[in-house]
Design an enzyme around this catalytic site. Structure first.
Site, PDB file in Angstrom:
ATOM      1  N   GLU A 268       0.821  -1.210   0.000  1.00 59.49           N
ATOM      2  CA  GLU A 268       0.000   0.000   0.000  1.00 59.49           C
ATOM      3  C   GLU A 268       0.861   1.269   0.000  1.00 59.49           C
ATOM      4  O   GLU A 268       0.861   2.021   0.967  1.00 59.49           O
ATOM      5  CB  GLU A 268      -0.921  -0.004   1.225  1.00 59.49           C
ATOM      6  N   TYR A 307       5.212  17.569  13.255  1.00 57.96           N
ATOM      7  CA  TYR A 307       6.236  16.542  13.360  1.00 57.96           C
ATOM      8  C   TYR A 307       7.665  17.074  13.332  1.00 57.96           C
ATOM      9  O   TYR A 307       8.608  16.292  13.419  1.00 57.96           O
ATOM     10  CB  TYR A 307       6.113  15.550  12.184  1.00 57.96           C
ATOM     11  N   CYS A 334      -1.367  33.327  12.756  1.00 60.44           N
ATOM     12  CA  CYS A 334      -1.085  33.933  14.068  1.00 60.44           C
ATOM     13  C   CYS A 334      -0.560  32.888  15.034  1.00 60.44           C
ATOM     14  O   CYS A 334      -1.189  32.564  16.054  1.00 60.44           O
ATOM     15  CB  CYS A 334      -2.344  34.610  14.616  1.00 60.44           C
ATOM     16  N   GLU A 335       0.584  32.318  14.706  1.00 63.42           N
ATOM     17  CA  GLU A 335       1.261  31.313  15.519  1.00 63.42           C
ATOM     18  C   GLU A 335       2.761  31.511  15.356  1.00 63.42           C
ATOM     19  O   GLU A 335       3.263  31.559  14.233  1.00 63.42           O
ATOM     20  CB  GLU A 335       0.901  29.898  15.055  1.00 63.42           C
TER      21      GLU A 335
END
Length: 405
Positions: A268, A307, A334-335
């Site tokens: 997969e 991550y 806004c981070e």
């Protein structure tokens, strides 16, 4: 090794993809945008088909999925795995034959299971005893696989490791749940035990984990008389120059075949097909010291924030002889954690209006994109032999407002 799609070329410092210049694509479709090289996507699909001519290749739809991609997959002869009702709906809309679809997921609802069964889905992967009860309650005839947790701790980020004992997925091999699940399916009228499934994680760069999981699964399959194994995906890709070279599809299949012998085999792949095919294109809006702000950010690529995923970026709209300076490419949200690429060298004359290209943007970016700060999600533009086509249109503010009641 290259991290760019196979049709990517550079002319006077400008990126061309699928025979089309980045500036033209940006003018026509706006930014940010995902540019998907269809020729590269299809070549990567064929590489997996060539590596496993006597088995089944199920594209991992969670990496990136839309109806047009489903049509490509169906025409190429791949199968598809989905893990939610929404992904199932996309498979239906794209015209994938239902018998070539496998339904994953650790908490499939009764309605999702009913819809899959009524559609005639090829296989449902049973992930828990509760799910087995739900499926049994439908009284349908259905081919199923049992998802087994083989107890393999993959060498990857803990958030994308799925094969260890402490996992929300599947039936444990070591505590006997997998054996009990096999017996329960065989005792259930209407259900056909088609095979066993496992998946140990994602972004893997060696074949040892694949081989260990395959060995354990093959041993278990032999003990319960099962002849088919679906051993999942997880092959990694390089995101930056100098990253390790991942194994090829042939390398992975050879490692699996060595352990499973003549058992029927399915894989997969998702990221290894979709990831390198796509370039994210941004326009610079502000240059402030070592911060280069672009018109996208964590809403169209949350992976660096989630991550710590490393990317690179290059100036894609012109040539520059200016000395390189180390900068951070940041988004418009806004981070303070809204980074796309940290500490990379870019020309010192970078200015508002320039285009930046971020390669290897095809997997888990559009599929994980959000509307944080009410920012509409970017489009996906397929480029192929000098032509461009919108396969996922840009969201609008009207789309967002339509949801409010």
């Amino acid at each position: 090794m290259t991290i760019w799609p196979r049709t990517a070329t550079w002319t006077s410092g400008e990126l061309h993809l699928g025979g089309l210049p980045a500036t033209e694509l940006a003018q026509r479709h706006g930014t940010p945008a995902y540019l998907l090289d269809r020729a590269d996507f299809e070549a990567r699909c064929r590489a997996w088909l060539d590596a496993l001519p006597d088995g089944d290749v199920h594209y991992g739809g969670k990496a990136f999925l839309c109806p047009e991609v489903v049509r490509w997959l169906a025409d190429l002869g791949l199968s598809l795995d989905v893990c939610t009702g929404g992904e199932l709906a996309v498979a239906m809309a794209g015209g994938m034959p239902p018998e070539r679809v496998v339904f994953h997921g650790n908490n499939k609802s009764l309605d999702e299971l009913r819809r899959a069964v009524e559609w005639g889905i090829g296989c449902i992967v049973i992930d828990s005893f509760a799910e087995l009860d739900r499926l049994t309650s439908l009284g349908a005839r259905q081919r199923v696989m049992i998802r087994v947790t083989p107890g393999v701790d993959a060498a990857t980020h803990k958030a994308i490791a799925t094969g260890g004992e402490d996992s929300k997925f599947g039936f444990s091999l070591s505590n006997g749940d997998a054996l009990r699940a096999v017996r329960a399916v065989r005792d259930t009228p209407g259900l056909e035990l088609y095979g066993l499934h496992s998946h140990i994680g994602s972004q893997l760069f060696d074949t040892e984990g694949f081989a260990l999981a395959a060995r354990r699964m093959a041993d278990f399959a032999g003990s319960v008389g099962v002849t088919r194994l679906d051993l999942g995906g997880g092959l990694g890709v390089a995101y930056r120059p100098g990253d390790p070279e991942p194994p090829t599809p042939s390398d992975v299949v050879a490692a699996l075949r060595k352990e499973v012998g003549g058992l029927d085999l399915a894989v997969e792949p998702g990221r290894s097909i979709a990831g390198p095919t796509t370039v994210a294109l941004y326009r610079v809006g502000t240059v402030k010291g070592t911060y280069v702000s672009v018109d996208g950010g964590m809403s169209d690529n949350p992976r660096p924030a989630m991550y710590g995923s490393p990317y690179t970026a290059v100036l894609a709209s012109r040539a520059s002889d200016a000395p390189l300076e180390r900068v951070d490419v940041v988004g418009k949200h806004c981070e303070s954690g809204d980074y796309l690429v940290r500490d990379i060298p870019l020309p010192g004359d970078l200015r508002p209006g320039d285009l930046l290209a971020v390669p290897v943007s095809g997997a888990y970016q559009r599929s994980m994109a959000s509307n944080y700060n009410h920012v509409p999600r970017p489009p996906v533009i397929a480029v192929f032999e000098g032509a461009d086509r919108v396969i996922v249109r840009r969201e609008t503010e009207e789309d967002l407002l339509r949801l409010y009641v």
